[in-house]
Design a protein around this motif. Structure first.
Motif, PDB file in Angstrom:
ATOM      1  N   UNK A  32       0.830  -1.199   0.000  1.00  0.00           N
ATOM      2  CA  UNK A  32       0.000   0.000   0.000  1.00  0.00           C
ATOM      3  C   UNK A  32       0.866   1.252   0.000  1.00  0.00           C
ATOM      4  N   UNK A  33       0.531   2.168  -0.906  1.00  0.00           N
ATOM      5  CA  UNK A  33       1.262   3.429  -0.974  1.00  0.00           C
ATOM      6  C   UNK A  33       0.803   4.368   0.143  1.00  0.00           C
ATOM      7  N   UNK A  34       1.719   5.197   0.588  1.00  0.00           N
ATOM      8  CA  UNK A  34       1.398   6.246   1.552  1.00  0.00           C
ATOM      9  C   UNK A  34       1.917   7.562   1.012  1.00  0.00           C
ATOM     10  N   UNK A  74       4.705   9.507  -4.921  1.00  0.00           N
ATOM     11  CA  UNK A  74       5.495   9.201  -6.113  1.00  0.00           C
ATOM     12  C   UNK A  74       6.849   8.614  -5.725  1.00  0.00           C
ATOM     13  N   UNK A  75       7.472   9.201  -4.710  1.00  0.00           N
ATOM     14  CA  UNK A  75       8.778   8.717  -4.264  1.00  0.00           C
ATOM     15  C   UNK A  75       8.660   7.304  -3.699  1.00  0.00           C
ATOM     16  N   UNK A  76       7.558   7.039  -2.986  1.00  0.00           N
ATOM     17  CA  UNK A  76       7.339   5.706  -2.418  1.00  0.00           C
ATOM     18  C   UNK A  76       7.144   4.669  -3.522  1.00  0.00           C
ATOM     19  N   UNK A  77       6.458   5.051  -4.597  1.00  0.00           N
ATOM     20  CA  UNK A  77       6.288   4.135  -5.721  1.00  0.00           C
ATOM     21  C   UNK A  77       7.639   3.785  -6.333  1.00  0.00           C
ATOM     22  N   UNK A  78       8.499   4.770  -6.457  1.00  0.00           N
ATOM     23  CA  UNK A  78       9.851   4.520  -6.993  1.00  0.00           C
ATOM     24  C   UNK A  78      10.628   3.610  -6.055  1.00  0.00           C
TER      25      UNK A  78
END
Length: 314
Positions: free
Chosen positions: A103-105, A139-143
């Motif tokens: 899960x993204x935050x 976005x940074x967490x997805x990367x």
């Protein structure tokens, strides 16, 4: 002698029917003819796998009971996990041929602008991202997660989905990365499922109380989506258990995931103990037993080795 009643909203029903859209909750149920790319009509998805310890306990118990699992969901937010724990969780999944979605935050309850969300009116906004800094962090967490090897991301906000789709199109995250809508996106009808499909979602968690006719129409009008259907629910989200409908679900909604085991907890943020894991696995067994007892010859997903949601083959 019985006569057919006249239904209300006749003009709306006529328009919907004329456009091949759902016009009633009494639409006859029809079996889906679609399956996963690797073959199979259904998989098993187990939620609330939020740490390496819980993952290992759950895998061990599922194996001991001889129960299948296609993929796990981490549901609190992967930013609460270190890089090393994410890597180790992915390693465990690869070793056992199971997928894992993170899960993204930041989710609103953790964000520095959470005061509105925690109020009575704020809860109605769902888990929407309400500031630009949070978008940047997401976005940074997805990367970060995809660099660590994750290929399945759970999102809570339709705007985040549009952002993720652009990142995937530009190669910022790998092309094979799959995006899954959380139940907090409130995918509750076939028009909503189409919106998510058109904006890059690969799978959607349907709202918990969706009826069989609604789920059938989601499958019909969103043919490229995997439908992840909750079959039992946390106590504070209603606590209902619809295992008796599992035979119908795998027929009308294929390819789909049976989302099993949430009812082991009262609230998704409750601590997960060994007893919780045991109760969750018992609920997985009960749901699958309903399918076996029904005599429905539904095929389990053919390839469980991929670290992502599997695409649909019409």
């Amino acid at each position: 002698m019985a006569t057919e009643i006249i239904r209300g909203a006749s003009r709306g029903r006529d328009w919907l029917r004329g456009n091949d859209q759902p016009y009633s909750d009494e639409i006859p149920l029809v079996a889906s003819t679609s399956e996963f790319q690797g073959g199979g009509q259904y998989g098993v998805e187990v939620p609330v796998i939020n740490s390496l310890k819980v993952l290992e306990q759950t895998v061990d118990l599922l194996k001991r009971e001889g129960l299948p699992v296609t993929r796990f969901n981490e549901t609190l937010g992967a930013f609460l996990l270190s890089d090393n724990e994410v890597r180790e969780m992915l390693d465990v999944c690869r070793e056992n041929g199971v997928g894992m979605m993170f899960a993204l935050g930041p989710r609103p309850e953790y964000d520095r602008k959470a005061s509105f969300y925690r109020g009575g009116f704020g809860g109605s906004q769902g888990r929407r991202v309400n500031n630009n800094d949070a978008l940047a962090v997401t976005a940074d967490e997805a990367i970060r997660l995809t660099e660590l090897g994750c290929r399945g991301l759970i999102f809570y906000d339709p705007g985040v989905l549009r952002m993720l789709r652009t990142m995937r199109e530009q190669g910022v995250v790998p092309a094979e990365t799959q995006f899954k809508a959380s139940s907090h996106c409130i995918v509750s009808n076939s028009y909503t499922s189409q919106l998510y499909a058109e904006n890059g979602a690969d799978s959607v968690t349907t709202i918990h109380d969706s009826g069989l006719p609604v789920l059938q129409e989601m499958r019909k009008h969103s043919p490229n989506l995997v439908l992840d259907i909750p079959t039992d629910v946390y106590g504070q989200k209603g606590g209902f258990i619809r295992f008796t409908e599992v035979p119908e679900l795998v027929q009308i909604a294929a390819p789909m995931m049976l989302k099993l085991g949430a009812s082991a907890q009262g609230h998704p943020a409750d601590p997960v103990t060994q007893a919780t894991v045991e109760k969750r696995v018992q609920r997985v067994a009960l749901g699958l037993e309903q399918l076996e007892r029904s005599g429905v010859k539904a095929s389990y997903i053919g390839d469980t080795s991929l670290q992502r949601a599997l695409p649909v083959k019409a």
